[in-house]
Design a protein around this motif. Structure first.
Motif, PDB file in Angstrom:
ATOM      1  N   GLU A   5       0.818  -1.202   0.000  1.00 30.11           N
ATOM      2  CA  GLU A   5       0.000   0.000   0.000  1.00 30.11           C
ATOM      3  C   GLU A   5       0.855   1.256   0.000  1.00 30.11           C
ATOM      4  OE1 GLU A   5      -2.428  -0.626   3.428  1.00 30.11           O
ATOM      5  OE2 GLU A   5      -4.002  -1.591   2.258  1.00 30.11           O
ATOM      6  N   ARG A   6       2.101   1.142  -0.402  1.00 31.59           N
ATOM      7  CA  ARG A   6       2.972   2.315  -0.430  1.00 31.59           C
ATOM      8  C   ARG A   6       2.445   3.322  -1.445  1.00 31.59           C
ATOM      9  NH1 ARG A   6       5.104  -1.002  -4.243  1.00 31.59           N
ATOM     10  NH2 ARG A   6       6.236  -0.069  -5.990  1.00 31.59           N
ATOM     11  N   ILE A   7       2.774   4.558  -1.247  1.00 32.81           N
ATOM     12  CA  ILE A   7       2.379   5.607  -2.179  1.00 32.81           C
ATOM     13  C   ILE A   7       3.262   5.546  -3.407  1.00 32.81           C
ATOM     14  CG2 ILE A   7       2.226   8.101  -2.534  1.00 32.81           C
ATOM     15  CD1 ILE A   7       1.490   8.383   0.394  1.00 32.81           C
ATOM     16  N   HIS A  31      -3.098   6.358  -2.594  1.00 31.89           N
ATOM     17  CA  HIS A  31      -1.777   5.734  -2.713  1.00 31.89           C
ATOM     18  C   HIS A  31      -1.100   6.042  -4.051  1.00 31.89           C
ATOM     19  CE1 HIS A  31      -3.827   2.922   0.262  1.00 31.89           C
ATOM     20  NE2 HIS A  31      -2.942   3.608   0.962  1.00 31.89           N
ATOM     21  N   GLN A 309       1.612  -2.256  -7.288  1.00 34.56           N
ATOM     22  CA  GLN A 309       1.727  -2.545  -5.860  1.00 34.56           C
ATOM     23  C   GLN A 309       1.757  -4.046  -5.576  1.00 34.56           C
ATOM     24  OE1 GLN A 309      -1.638  -0.332  -4.311  1.00 34.56           O
ATOM     25  NE2 GLN A 309      -0.316   1.362  -3.691  1.00 34.56           N
TER      26      GLN A 309
END
Length: 343
Positions: A5-7, A31, A309
């Motif tokens: 879930e990183r941006i 995100h 992702q």
């Protein structure tokens, strides 16, 4: 926030007509952060960045890649420049999203696909028509087996919409409707019916003010045995203008499924006809004339985000989209030679 879930930090390359809508679509998703805009004319990049609050502007592509830490680039430029920007991004190991059509000819497309595969850099094509709400609903109906095995299909994009008003460069293209709309519609064919066994194409230029073809009719035999007629036209003055809808009729062993005007999906079986609406999401930033398409941009961007992702697979990666582009290139060959192309 977990790793998946990183941006994602992205950059927009190109500031033409479609860039404003693809940027707006990205901003609908969490995100994702757009950190830079590139355009060879810096003033256009400045205007777009200011409008959407994007912090960095570049007119030097090398400087963009040197200075920004990017998780993807979204290439929204003319087709003749796609290869250059794709190669530059892959050189920096930056995942690529590239506007359709992938490239103006089959050899360049094949080279780009091979480059992405050999380097293992994610390489996706922005082919959004299959993400339109009515098309997704029709696919679901097929998966449910509602009309049985499809044996006949008609897929049509016929319009008199003044597309040259907001995209004047289209009038100067030597190859027009097959490359512009045909790439969309032939991808719908593959999405709904699978791969082709053979095809035959006829083209015509009705509008005297343009260079390329504005009418094309394609007959395909699918590997499944289904026959599919594809009708493309920007010269059709009809009773009801349905732009930018693609109208579909699939005839199966248990019934018929259709996409009709007004985003209406109908299924007819021996029990009668059931009709439902498959309306797109109405976004405040969408142009009403293109609302169906603009909503699909959000959905394809969502698919790309999830793939980057590690939460899914991009439906229209370059290897898959090459199969669509092969049909486009072969349609031109068939139109010129008068021959049936077989696979």
């Amino acid at each position: 926030m977990g790793n998946n879930e990183r941006i994602l930090r992205g950059a927009i390359i190109g500031c033409g007509f479609w860039a404003q809508y693809q940027i707006a679509a990205w901003l609908e998703l969490d995100h994702v952060e757009l950190v830079a805009v590139y355009n060879r004319t810096r003033s256009k990049a400045n205007d777009l960045a200011r409008r959407f609050g994007i912090p960095a502007v570049y007119d030097d592509i090398r400087a963009l890649f040197e200075k920004e830490h990017l998780d993807f680039v979204d290439i929204i430029t003319d087709v003749d420049t796609h290869a250059f920007f794709v190669k530059e991004a892959i050189k920096w190991s930056i995942p690529v999203i590239c506007q359709k059509p992938m490239a103006p000819d089959v050899n360049v497309s094949r080279e780009l696909v091979r480059l992405g595969k050999n380097t293992r850099v994610p390489f996706f094509i922005h082919e959004n028509f299959r993400w339109q709400t009515p098309i997704r609903r029709l696919r679901a109906l097929l998966d449910e087996g509602r009309i049985g095995k499809v044996f006949k299909a008609r897929i049509a994009f016929c319009s008199h919409f003044p597309v040259f008003d907001n995209q004047p460069f289209l009038a100067s293209l030597e190859r027009f409707i097959l490359m512009d709309i045909g790439s969309h519609v032939l991808d719908i064919v593959r999405f709904l019916l699978g791969e082709a066994k053979s095809m035959y194409c006829l083209t015509n230029t009705v509008n005297p003010r343009i260079k390329g073809e504005d009418v094309a009719n394609i007959l395909l035999e699918m590997r499944s045995g289904a026959h599919c007629a594809v009708e493309l036209s920007y010269a059709s003055l009809l009773e009801e203008e349905v732009f930018p809808q693609t109208l579909v009729r699939l005839e199966g062993t248990l019934g018929t499924a259709e996409i009709c005007a007004g985003h209406t999906v109908k299924v007819t079986t021996d029990r009668g006809t059931v009709s439902e609406k498959a309306e797109p999401v109405a976004y405040a930033w969408a142009d009403p004339a293109y609302a169906l398409v603009h909503a699909s941009i959000v959905e394809i961007n969502r698919n790309f985000r999830d793939a980057l992702q590690g939460k899914g697979v991009a439906e229209t990666d370059a290897q898959d989209n090459f199969k669509t582009m092969q049909l486009v290139y072969d349609a031109y060959e068939s139109a010129v030679t008068g021959k049936v192309i077989t696979y």
